[in-house]
Design a protein around this motif. Structure first.
Motif, PDB file in Angstrom:
ATOM      1  N   LYS A   1      -1.813  -8.454   4.206  1.00 39.10           N
ATOM      2  CA  LYS A   1      -2.249  -8.427   5.768  1.00 39.10           C
ATOM      3  C   LYS A   1      -3.548  -9.546   6.110  1.00 39.10           C
ATOM      4  CE  LYS A   1      -0.673  -3.687   5.991  1.00 39.10           C
ATOM      5  NZ  LYS A   1       0.575  -3.757   7.075  1.00 39.10           N
TER       6      LYS A   1
ATOM      7  N   ALA B   1      -4.946   0.106   3.147  1.00 41.46           N
ATOM      8  CA  ALA B   1      -4.226  -1.409   3.525  1.00 41.46           C
ATOM      9  C   ALA B   1      -4.735  -2.315   4.470  1.00 41.46           C
ATOM     10  CB  ALA B   1      -2.889  -0.714   4.411  1.00 41.46           C
TER      11      ALA B   1
ATOM     12  N   ALA C   1       0.926  -1.268  -0.046  1.00 45.43           N
ATOM     13  CA  ALA C   1       0.130  -0.071   0.156  1.00 45.43           C
ATOM     14  C   ALA C   1       0.913   1.231  -0.037  1.00 45.43           C
ATOM     15  CB  ALA C   1      -1.119   0.105   1.082  1.00 45.43           C
ATOM     16  N   THR C   2       1.871   1.301   0.737  1.00 45.40           N
ATOM     17  CA  THR C   2       2.648   2.181   0.811  1.00 45.40           C
ATOM     18  C   THR C   2       3.377   2.774  -0.520  1.00 45.40           C
ATOM     19  OG1 THR C   2       3.450   1.658   2.978  1.00 45.40           O
ATOM     20  CG2 THR C   2       4.742   3.396   2.206  1.00 45.40           C
TER      21      THR C   2
ATOM     22  N   TYR D   1      -1.778   6.908   8.576  1.00 45.79           N
ATOM     23  CA  TYR D   1      -0.375   6.038   8.862  1.00 45.79           C
ATOM     24  C   TYR D   1       0.969   6.833   8.267  1.00 45.79           C
ATOM     25  CZ  TYR D   1       2.504   1.789   8.828  1.00 45.79           C
ATOM     26  OH  TYR D   1       3.434   0.715   9.093  1.00 45.79           O
TER      27      TYR D   1
HETATM   28  C1  LIG Z   1      -3.269   2.321   7.567  1.00 43.49           C
HETATM   29  C2  LIG Z   1      -2.210   1.831   6.881  1.00 43.49           C
HETATM   30  N1  LIG Z   1      -1.672   2.156   5.849  1.00 43.49           N
HETATM   31  C3  LIG Z   1      -0.589   1.677   4.941  1.00 43.49           C
HETATM   32  C4  LIG Z   1       0.274   0.616   5.754  1.00 43.49           C
HETATM   33  C5  LIG Z   1       1.487   0.333   5.128  1.00 43.49           C
HETATM   34  O1  LIG Z   1       1.321  -1.128   4.830  1.00 43.49           O
HETATM   35  P1  LIG Z   1       2.423  -1.522   3.755  1.00 43.49           P
HETATM   36  O2  LIG Z   1       3.638  -1.654   4.632  1.00 43.49           O
HETATM   37  O3  LIG Z   1       2.108  -3.029   3.405  1.00 43.49           O
HETATM   38  O4  LIG Z   1       2.636  -0.663   2.718  1.00 43.49           O
HETATM   39  C6  LIG Z   1      -0.364   0.238   7.119  1.00 43.49           C
HETATM   40  C7  LIG Z   1       0.617  -0.892   7.813  1.00 43.49           C
HETATM   41  O5  LIG Z   1       0.203  -1.193   8.641  1.00 43.49           O
HETATM   42  C8  LIG Z   1      -1.336   0.873   7.725  1.00 43.49           C
HETATM   43  O6  LIG Z   1      -1.721   0.534   8.813  1.00 43.49           O
END
Ligand SMILES: Cc1ncc(COP(=O)(O)O)c(C=O)c1O
Length: 237
Positions: A217, A193, A85-86, A111
């Motif tokens: 996740k 995410a 997602a990031t 986040y």
């Molecule tokens: C709301 C939210 N967005 C984005 C992320 C990032 O996920 P990732 O590290 O898989 O990109 C997280 C990670 O826990 C999250 O809680």
């Protein structure tokens, strides 16, 4: 401490049997059949790298996009696979043309890793990242939209929101926000995410301009959640 029966689902994971793994929210464990399948694809790539990438990969990605599209009710042609997602938020944010004074409106439940890219772009362009306070407990959807909209100005170019929040585990009324934003010509970037696997997704109906999600996740814990709650209750007794 109560004795817990060996759960059959555990055998589907490569997890250390000594560990009761509940944190599928950070980096969910890969089920054994999925792990084996992705090793199969890695081997196919290694056997014939050029043929695989030039002649076969696109066909497989198209099939995967179709399956994912059916699952989240999205047009497969609107889907792009990204590592997480990031990464997806970065791709979208860095593709936008932001100018000095433009505003990106978020909530104060976002986040941090995803906020980094907005902070970075604001430093670079002179745009402004604003965190609209949303109180706890989370208000009703109508009240939520009302409170959030207090942060919208004539300079609001982008709305950036989590679908399910990380620090507060809240579900935001994304569909209502996206509809109002679209009517007012504001782009929506939604960080989903935590959504796939926790809530059913109707991507077309949600109406976001950009929506990023994760399948590493909660997707793999869907069937584990009721059991995890049972285990947690037993431990608390
Ligand atoms: C709301 C939210 N967005 C984005 C992320 C990032 O996920 P990732 O590290 O898989 O990109 C997280 C990670 O826990 C999250 O809680």
């Amino acid at each position: 401490m109560p004795v817990l029966e060996t759960p059959p689902l555990r055998t589907l994971f490569l997890l250390d049997p000594e560990v009761i793994f509940l944190n599928h929210g950070s980096f969910g464990a890969t089920p054994r059949p999925v792990f084996e399948d992705y090793q199969h694809w890695q081997r196919a790539l290694e056997r014939q790298p050029v043929q695989f990438i030039v002649s076969e990969l696109n066909t497989h990605l198209t099939a995967a996009r179709q399956a994912m599209g059916a699952y989240i009710h999205a047009d497969p042609d609107d889907l792009v696979f990204v590592p997480n997602a990031t990464f997806g938020v970065n791709v979208v944010a860095r593709s936008l043309t932001l100018a000095e004074g433009d505003e990106i409106l978020a909530s104060n439940h976002e986040y941090g890793a995803c906020e980094n890219v907005w902070d970075f772009l604001c430093r670079k362009t002179g745009a402004v990242y604003k965190r609209q306070p949303i109180p706890l407990p989370i208000p009703s959807p109508d009240e939520w939209v009302h409170q959030f909209w207090q942060g919208v100005t004539a300079r609001t170019k982008v709305i950036f929101l989590s679908h399910l929040t990380s620090p507060t585990a809240a579900t935001f009324p994304i569909q209502a926000i996206c509809a109002r934003a679209r009517a007012e010509g504001i782009l929506t970037v939604i960080d989903g995410a935590h959504a796939p696997g926790q809530i059913p997704l109707e991507m077309e109906a949600l109406g976001a301009d950009f929506y990023t999600g994760n399948c590493h996740k909660w997707e793999f814990s869907l069937h584990e959640i009721p059991r995890a709650i049972r285990v947690f209750r037993l431990w608390c007794e």
